[in-house]
Design an enzyme around this catalytic site. Sequence first.
Site, short mmCIF file in Angstrom:
data_model
loop_
_atom_site.label_atom_id
_atom_site.label_comp_id
_atom_site.label_asym_id
_atom_site.label_seq_id
_atom_site.Cartn_x
_atom_site.Cartn_y
_atom_site.Cartn_z
N GLU A 4 35.82 37.09 41.16
CA GLU A 4 36.47 36.11 42.06
C GLU A 4 35.44 35.36 42.91
O GLU A 4 35.64 35.19 44.12
CB GLU A 4 37.51 36.82 42.95
N GLU A 42 42.80 41.87 36.20
CA GLU A 42 43.57 42.40 37.33
C GLU A 42 44.98 41.84 37.21
O GLU A 42 45.15 40.62 37.11
CB GLU A 42 42.95 41.99 38.67
O1 AHR Z 1 42.61 44.86 43.31
C1 AHR Z 1 42.34 44.56 44.64
C2 AHR Z 1 41.48 43.33 44.84
O2 AHR Z 1 42.20 42.18 44.50
C3 AHR Z 1 40.23 43.25 44.01
O3 AHR Z 1 39.17 43.92 44.60
C4 AHR Z 1 39.94 41.78 43.99
O4 AHR Z 1 39.26 41.37 42.82
C5 AHR Z 1 41.31 41.13 44.12
O5 AHR Z 1 41.32 40.14 45.06
#
Ligand code: AHR
Length: 500
Positions: free
Chosen positions: A175, A286
Amino acid sequence: MSTPNATVLVDPRRTTGTIDNRVYGQFLENMGRAVYGGVFEPGSPLADADGFRRDVLAAALELAPPVLRWPGGNFASGYHWRDGVGPTEDRPTRLDLAWSTLESNHFGTEEFLRYARKLNATPYLNLNASTGSIDEALQWLSYCNSEHPVPEAALRRSGPHPDPHDVTIWGIGNENFGWWQHLHTTADSYAETAREWGKLLRWTDNRVSLVGVGSDDPDWNWTVLNEAGAVLDWLSLHFYWNEAGYEGVLAGPLLSEAEICETWGLIGAAKRRRQMHHDLRICVDEWGTWNEPYLSMINQPEVINRRIRGEVGMPVMTEPSPLVEQRFDLTDALAHACWLHVLWRHPDKITLATQAQMVNVLGPIHTTPDGIVRETTFHPLAVARRCAQNTGLNVEVITEAGIEYAGAPAGSLPALDAAATCDPASGRMHLSLVNRLPDSELLVDLDAMTGPVRRITLWADDPAAVNSPEDPDRVVPVEDRIELGGVLSMPPHSHVTLVF
Ligand code: AHR
């Protein structure tokens, strides 16, 4: 008033493609109680000789993740791998700025890779492309894989696993577009980093497969694809569904699906424009529901200003944050089932995915000092792991019924979401159905599908029902055998799996 209905058409000859098993991966971050007190709790009576919680491992094995991503997430952007290798007692404790916690580094590369082996999962390591350097990244790769007489390989050989680990999946950053990230940056600057890091990673070990950071901003993706696409195997997208309310949560996977199709278009266009002929797909490393205030804070200018000045979010958290230890209800589980449908509808586009996260932090497994709870969201994935086959099928849903939701493309969500998989060799098939109607049963016309089937139903009287240490089996799948007569009645807000 008559019962709402829907028709499902499945043609076993029309497939969506072979499903890459790696879409069922999990994500583990040094964050909250995901690692410490989650998978790793040395000294606990529930831990094995390596300090891993046996109950967590057994539950995780039910999900059988083929891939495990680590160490983050945001944590990765401040992580220095050397802090987490060598004798445990010599490892430094560091202040982790991603989550305002003290990181003991007791769970480092060797512990992670040992855990991945216990899970039979392919490890996926995420590099620090924020505060880390390219030399540090290349040395981590050498530590894991090299057989040359280089110091990092010697360091590995002096440790518990002298042989190379052969880690092949590496992520370049996390990110990097967001203000919450260590040293976040522009698309141009990230693309240059990804291209150059990717090149040197490949020159160090040409077996690697690389994940580049994508975003919900198509301009970012276009730049990264054009400037760094040649070295990448995947562009990553993250999806968290956090709209409040029943409809909002259920709309999440549908909106993500639209973004996947848009991004796939960009990938095709960039490949044509830059004459790239290699496999370049989408990785969703994610995904999940996250109905808490952290995400909604992320875009509020006033909160951002206070966060970057260190006025909120500090000092060091000493307790597990309730911000990330939400409990999941049946609605969340339905959203997760719908997301699996997306994976089965687009196996040509998504070939790697890891759920965020596996334990405690947004996870389907929740630990207490004495045991675990399988969250509602555990079950759709566990059912899929038992029943889904290797090939996606083209499924058409025809229905007039739906629920109003202004945020959805057509102003409403169809009552039924459905997907199917099959194994062309054995003829096995599975059909997964979600009735989104909150208050009404749904009559599903299954065309000509008749005969005996296994039916697995995930349902509770209340879509807000949760599993808890006091009531761990409030929402669990119930299995029976039925004789299908072409029409199936689904309870309101339910997930039904049919195995043929
Ligand atoms: O999964 C929690 C967080 O969410 C992760 O560290 C990040 O990549 C995202 O913003």
